[in-house]
Design a protein around this motif. Structure first.
Motif, PDB file in Angstrom:
ATOM      1  N   ALA A 118       0.823  -1.087  -0.110  1.00  0.00           N
ATOM      2  CA  ALA A 118       0.050  -0.038   0.172  1.00  0.00           C
ATOM      3  C   ALA A 118       0.991   1.310   0.009  1.00  0.00           C
ATOM      4  O   ALA A 118       2.054   1.241   0.061  1.00  0.00           O
ATOM      5  N   GLN A 119       0.396   2.447  -0.204  1.00  0.00           N
ATOM      6  CA  GLN A 119       1.030   3.703  -0.163  1.00  0.00           C
ATOM      7  C   GLN A 119       0.333   4.765   0.781  1.00  0.00           C
ATOM      8  O   GLN A 119      -0.066   6.013   0.305  1.00  0.00           O
ATOM      9  N   GLY A 120      -0.375   4.213   1.705  1.00  0.00           N
ATOM     10  CA  GLY A 120      -1.098   4.915   2.633  1.00  0.00           C
ATOM     11  C   GLY A 120      -0.423   5.804   3.550  1.00  0.00           C
ATOM     12  O   GLY A 120      -1.045   6.589   4.274  1.00  0.00           O
ATOM     13  N   ASP A 121       0.790   5.892   3.571  1.00  0.00           N
ATOM     14  CA  ASP A 121       1.803   6.458   4.595  1.00  0.00           C
ATOM     15  C   ASP A 121       2.375   7.730   3.996  1.00  0.00           C
ATOM     16  O   ASP A 121       3.109   8.446   4.515  1.00  0.00           O
ATOM     17  N   TYR A 122       1.724   8.380   2.728  1.00  0.00           N
ATOM     18  CA  TYR A 122       2.197   9.376   2.317  1.00  0.00           C
ATOM     19  C   TYR A 122       2.064  10.654   2.994  1.00  0.00           C
ATOM     20  O   TYR A 122       3.284  11.361   3.116  1.00  0.00           O
ATOM     21  N   PHE A 123       1.113  10.963   3.723  1.00  0.00           N
ATOM     22  CA  PHE A 123       0.920  11.982   4.420  1.00  0.00           C
ATOM     23  C   PHE A 123       1.791  11.714   5.813  1.00  0.00           C
ATOM     24  O   PHE A 123       2.574  13.018   6.168  1.00  0.00           O
ATOM     25  N   VAL A 165      16.423  10.782   7.090  1.00  0.00           N
ATOM     26  CA  VAL A 165      16.013  10.708   5.612  1.00  0.00           C
ATOM     27  C   VAL A 165      15.265   9.330   5.742  1.00  0.00           C
ATOM     28  O   VAL A 165      15.672   8.265   6.283  1.00  0.00           O
ATOM     29  N   MET A 166      14.255   9.354   5.020  1.00  0.00           N
ATOM     30  CA  MET A 166      13.242   8.248   5.040  1.00  0.00           C
ATOM     31  C   MET A 166      13.392   7.527   3.577  1.00  0.00           C
ATOM     32  O   MET A 166      13.062   8.269   2.495  1.00  0.00           O
ATOM     33  N   LEU A 167      13.451   6.227   3.421  1.00  0.00           N
ATOM     34  CA  LEU A 167      13.408   5.400   2.115  1.00  0.00           C
ATOM     35  C   LEU A 167      11.849   4.961   2.262  1.00  0.00           C
ATOM     36  O   LEU A 167      11.706   4.129   3.086  1.00  0.00           O
ATOM     37  N   LEU A 168      11.080   5.260   1.318  1.00  0.00           N
ATOM     38  CA  LEU A 168       9.544   4.964   1.541  1.00  0.00           C
ATOM     39  C   LEU A 168       9.353   4.267   0.126  1.00  0.00           C
ATOM     40  O   LEU A 168       9.308   4.597  -0.870  1.00  0.00           O
ATOM     41  N   GLY A 169       9.265   2.852   0.697  1.00  0.00           N
ATOM     42  CA  GLY A 169       8.810   1.645  -0.462  1.00  0.00           C
ATOM     43  C   GLY A 169       7.582   0.976  -0.055  1.00  0.00           C
ATOM     44  O   GLY A 169       6.914   1.506   1.128  1.00  0.00           O
ATOM     45  N   ASP A 170       7.195  -0.028  -0.829  1.00  0.00           N
ATOM     46  CA  ASP A 170       5.935  -0.752  -0.242  1.00  0.00           C
ATOM     47  C   ASP A 170       6.308  -2.104  -0.595  1.00  0.00           C
ATOM     48  O   ASP A 170       7.412  -2.560  -0.902  1.00  0.00           O
ATOM     49  N   GLY A 171       5.404  -2.972   0.279  1.00  0.00           N
ATOM     50  CA  GLY A 171       5.449  -4.559   0.201  1.00  0.00           C
ATOM     51  C   GLY A 171       5.896  -5.044  -1.123  1.00  0.00           C
ATOM     52  O   GLY A 171       6.926  -6.055  -1.187  1.00  0.00           O
ATOM     53  N   MET A 172       5.543  -4.468  -2.231  1.00  0.00           N
ATOM     54  CA  MET A 172       5.615  -5.167  -3.666  1.00  0.00           C
ATOM     55  C   MET A 172       7.200  -4.739  -3.874  1.00  0.00           C
ATOM     56  O   MET A 172       7.802  -5.574  -4.156  1.00  0.00           O
ATOM     57  N   LEU A 173       7.864  -3.676  -3.562  1.00  0.00           N
ATOM     58  CA  LEU A 173       9.357  -3.297  -3.931  1.00  0.00           C
ATOM     59  C   LEU A 173      10.090  -4.077  -2.969  1.00  0.00           C
ATOM     60  O   LEU A 173      11.084  -4.808  -3.340  1.00  0.00           O
ATOM     61  N   ASP A 247       5.706  16.019 -25.727  1.00  0.00           N
ATOM     62  CA  ASP A 247       4.405  16.429 -26.466  1.00  0.00           C
ATOM     63  C   ASP A 247       3.132  15.849 -25.687  1.00  0.00           C
ATOM     64  O   ASP A 247       2.163  15.769 -26.372  1.00  0.00           O
ATOM     65  N   ALA A 248       2.928  15.503 -24.522  1.00  0.00           N
ATOM     66  CA  ALA A 248       1.986  14.828 -23.732  1.00  0.00           C
ATOM     67  C   ALA A 248       0.816  15.854 -23.532  1.00  0.00           C
ATOM     68  O   ALA A 248       1.114  16.888 -23.503  1.00  0.00           O
ATOM     69  N   GLU A 249      -0.255  15.283 -23.958  1.00  0.00           N
ATOM     70  CA  GLU A 249      -1.734  16.138 -23.764  1.00  0.00           C
ATOM     71  C   GLU A 249      -2.262  15.548 -22.280  1.00  0.00           C
ATOM     72  O   GLU A 249      -2.986  16.353 -21.690  1.00  0.00           O
ATOM     73  N   TYR A 250      -1.809  14.424 -21.877  1.00  0.00           N
ATOM     74  CA  TYR A 250      -2.399  14.177 -20.389  1.00  0.00           C
ATOM     75  C   TYR A 250      -1.093  13.560 -19.679  1.00  0.00           C
ATOM     76  O   TYR A 250      -0.006  13.015 -20.449  1.00  0.00           O
ATOM     77  N   ILE A 251      -1.016  13.861 -18.368  1.00  0.00           N
ATOM     78  CA  ILE A 251       0.274  13.542 -17.591  1.00  0.00           C
ATOM     79  C   ILE A 251      -0.409  12.467 -16.322  1.00  0.00           C
ATOM     80  O   ILE A 251      -0.939  13.001 -15.760  1.00  0.00           O
ATOM     81  N   ILE A 252       0.140  11.266 -16.333  1.00  0.00           N
ATOM     82  CA  ILE A 252      -0.258  10.271 -15.314  1.00  0.00           C
ATOM     83  C   ILE A 252       1.049  10.680 -14.153  1.00  0.00           C
ATOM     84  O   ILE A 252       2.451  10.796 -14.789  1.00  0.00           O
ATOM     85  N   THR A 253       0.759  10.550 -12.955  1.00  0.00           N
ATOM     86  CA  THR A 253       1.803  10.759 -12.139  1.00  0.00           C
ATOM     87  C   THR A 253       1.574   9.696 -10.821  1.00  0.00           C
ATOM     88  O   THR A 253       0.381   9.407 -10.537  1.00  0.00           O
ATOM     89  N   GLY A 254       2.643   9.201 -10.360  1.00  0.00           N
ATOM     90  CA  GLY A 254       2.796   8.450  -9.355  1.00  0.00           C
ATOM     91  C   GLY A 254       4.143   7.978  -8.738  1.00  0.00           C
ATOM     92  O   GLY A 254       5.222   8.576  -9.591  1.00  0.00           O
ATOM     93  N   TYR A 255       4.333   7.570  -7.607  1.00  0.00           N
ATOM     94  CA  TYR A 255       5.708   7.441  -7.115  1.00  0.00           C
ATOM     95  C   TYR A 255       5.810   5.846  -6.791  1.00  0.00           C
ATOM     96  O   TYR A 255       4.916   5.025  -6.800  1.00  0.00           O
ATOM     97  N   GLY A 256       7.052   5.467  -6.585  1.00  0.00           N
ATOM     98  CA  GLY A 256       7.452   3.999  -6.344  1.00  0.00           C
ATOM     99  C   GLY A 256       6.919   2.792  -7.129  1.00  0.00           C
ATOM    100  O   GLY A 256       6.888   3.173  -8.589  1.00  0.00           O
ATOM    101  N   SER A 308      -3.653   4.044  -2.410  1.00  0.00           N
ATOM    102  CA  SER A 308      -4.337   5.044  -1.420  1.00  0.00           C
ATOM    103  C   SER A 308      -5.575   5.395  -2.097  1.00  0.00           C
ATOM    104  O   SER A 308      -6.079   5.445  -3.097  1.00  0.00           O
ATOM    105  N   THR A 309      -6.422   6.430  -1.084  1.00  0.00           N
ATOM    106  CA  THR A 309      -7.534   6.896  -1.464  1.00  0.00           C
ATOM    107  C   THR A 309      -7.137   8.218  -2.117  1.00  0.00           C
ATOM    108  O   THR A 309      -8.109   9.046  -2.249  1.00  0.00           O
ATOM    109  N   GLY A 310      -5.947   8.693  -2.043  1.00  0.00           N
ATOM    110  CA  GLY A 310      -5.633   9.942  -2.405  1.00  0.00           C
ATOM    111  C   GLY A 310      -4.701  10.926  -1.388  1.00  0.00           C
ATOM    112  O   GLY A 310      -5.508  11.298  -0.557  1.00  0.00           O
TER     113      GLY A 310
END
Lengths: 354, 219
Positions: A118-123, A165-173, A247-256, A308-310
């Motif tokens: 999960a990535q629910g610990d971003y906040f 400094v925090m290294l933030l990964g998730d179970g998959m990584l 040249d993108a018209e849309y940009i997807i963004t995410g981390y990890g 996460s839910t955002g």
């Protein structure tokens, strides 16, 4: 180890820490990061280091506080619920301006939640953990090789700026295996730590490690000086990756992990004729706001993808500053979004494939 | 008696893929095949993740009822015991990694006294801590101690995932020959990803099993 080996994210992180001179680890096991502890339990004694399984996360993180004060390259690691427990000491460590590396291999929450990724610990990572007016640098690798590279970077940044400094990964990584290689580092180059409590030998004044300031004016001065340091970091240490954005018209963004999945979706969508790019924040704090500003006037919309839910979406919206709509797609509960789900979310925003 | 094949080794050595492949091969000769997911160590990437595919092939999957779920309870179902009194079923045990994982196998020791078995050490020499004959010997000895069972063969599973070449497989064979010299255990067979099976040189001796990976990620 110049040749390639096949490693799990967790054990790669542990080996990388040893190779950049970490000789002190204090932890407490929790799925899905336990291989970090298990690997270091085997390796630390062989390199003359200390591996200690404490009685709790609270104890482990306060041991990190002590070792950091004595100038050691020190690390602790946990997964989501364990980081909540370590949070108090993190505030003290930040308040005493000490370097250390904290690893969070996130699992599903809140509470005990579950052991899947999960990535629910971003906040929590970027705006939370302990109390008080402080920040920590947060790095978000998205491959096992990058975990290795970021582990070295994390220790270097911690020492340079004297902060956690925090290294933030998730179970998959943490659990996935990839072929990796270790670059030989020159350990002679480790920085001097004249502030550390290493014994005066009667030659200098005592160093004091502390976060308590009796006089408010003294505390304000220190907090404001720390804020100047944070501003310097925000200027100098922002890192991100752009992929097919020109040249993108849309940009997807995410981390990890989410970013590497989204990258597949970008390629698929490009094959279908939709001009899509990807922005991947590598430092979550400081957040690469400039990357979004650069494209905010040019694209029709952004899509933030998280497990996460955002959460990161709030920083994306601040960076985009109302110039384009910012949409969201997420999975939670331990589910990893699949490329086709991200494609469907993007196609819906674009009103179907042109 | 029905054959029982046990797959042990370092975690991440590829035991699960090798065990799944073996179960599918056994299915060609046996009407009934059971694969037992005995992994109490690894939270992700388990035999049970391929349950749907295996069931469709007529292979029964026995595993912890919590495997792949959001709880971390290393329990094992009691119906595993049925494999020792089922003369018609070929059985594959996918054992958890290292000696920690093999502890779960030890409890079945009394049943194995009555039942012949083949026990394989799956070895990927490109995994840290099992790169040399000495390290593999250490792993082998520790697994035998906790499982109270004896290995009968070695499996060369040398690989660097998608970067694997014939040279890597050959190096794996060379290292395993060192283990054979010390233990007398033969290299029972060599596993390679199906994509490079045709590129192997003649120096790779013995049976070669091209592996189709069932737990591969989409990204």
């Amino acid at each position: 180890m110049a040749e390639k080996v096949l490693m799990k994210g967790n054990e790669a992180l542990a080996e990388a820490a040893i190779q950049v001179g970490c000789r002190h680890f204090f932890g407490y096991p929790i799925t899905p990061q336990t291989e970090i502890s298990a690997y270091l339990a085997k390796r630390m004694p062989k390199v003359g280091g200390v591996f200690l399984q404490a009685e709790s996360e609270v104890a482990a993180s306060n041991m990190v506080y002590g070792a950091a004060g004595a100038g050691a390259r020190v690390m602790t690691s946990s997964s989501s619920p364990g980081i909540s427990l370590k949070a108090e000491a993190l505030s003290y460590i930040a308040g005493a301006d000490l370097p250390c590396v904290v690893v969070n291999i996130m699992r599903a929450g809140p509470g005990l939640g579950g052991i899947q990724p999960a990535q629910g610990d971003y906040f929590q990572a970027t705006k939370g953990h302990g109390h008080g007016d402080y920040q920590i640098i947060v790095l978000a690798p998205s491959s096992v090789q990058e975990i290795i590279d970021h582990t070295g970077l994390a220790f270097d940044l911690a020492d340079e700026y004297r902060m956690p400094v925090m290294l933030l990964g998730d179970g998959m990584l943490g659990q996935m295996m990839e072929p990796v290689e270790f670059e030989q580092k020159d350990m002679a180059a480790l920085p001097e730590k004249p502030w550390a409590t290493t014994g005066t030998q009667g030659k200098r004044k005592h160093n004091v490690i502390n976060s308590l300031y009796i006089q408010p004016d003294q505390l304000e001065k220190i907090v404001l000086a720390r804020k100047e340091k944070y501003d310097r970091i925000t200027e100098k240490e922002v890192r991100h990756e752009e992929y097919r954005c020109e040249d993108a018209e849309y940009i997807i963004t995410g981390y990890g992990s989410t970013a590497r999945i989204a990258k597949n979706a970008v390629d698929e969508l490009r094959d279908k004729g939709l001009k899509v790019g990807l922005i991947r924040p590598i430092t979550l704090w400081p957040f690469p706001a400039g990357a979004y500003e650069k494209y905010a006037d040019k694209v029709k919309a952004f899509l933030t993808v998280e497990m996460s839910t955002g959460q990161m979406i709030e920083d994306v919206r601040l960076a985009v500053n109302g110039k384009a709509p910012v949409h969201f797609f997420g999975r939670t509960g331990g589910f990893v979004p699949y490329p086709d789900e991200i494609e469907a979310a993007m196609e819906k925003i674009a009103g179907g494939v042109q | 008696m029905n054959p029982i094949h046990l797959f042990c080794g370092h975690y991440g050595s590829g035991k699960t893929e090798v065990a799944i492949d073996d179960a599918i091969r056994l299915r060609r000769d046996y009407n009934r095949v059971i694969i037992v997911d005995l992994d109490i160590v690894n939270p992700y990437f388990r035999t049970v993740d391929a349950r749907e595919k295996l069931t469709a092939l007529g292979i029964e999957v026995l595993s912890s009822e919590f495997a792949g779920s959001n709880v971390d309870i290393p329990s094992l179902p009691p119906d595993i015991l049925k494999v020792f009194c089922d003369p018609d079923a070929a059985v594959v045990f996918d054992v958890g990694g290292d000696d920690d994982g093999a502890i779960a196998l030890g409890q079945y020791f009394p049943y194995f006294k009555e039942h012949p078995y083949a026990m394989y050490l799956v070895a990927n020499v490109y995994r840290p801590l099992t790169g040399t004959a000495d390290e593999l010997m250490e792993m082998l000895t520790r697994i035998q101690a906790v499982s109270r069972l004896q290995f009968t063969g070695l499996i060369n599973n040398a690989n660097l995932a998608q970067l694997t070449t014939a040279q890597h497989v050959l190096h794996g064979q060379t290292v395993l020959r060192g283990v054979t010299e010390k233990t007398g255990l033969p290299v029972s067979y060599t596993c390679v990803d199906e994509s490079i099976a045709d590129t192997l040189p003649a120096e790779i001796t013995g049976e070669i099993r091209p592996i189709h990976r069932h737990l591969k990620l989409q990204f």
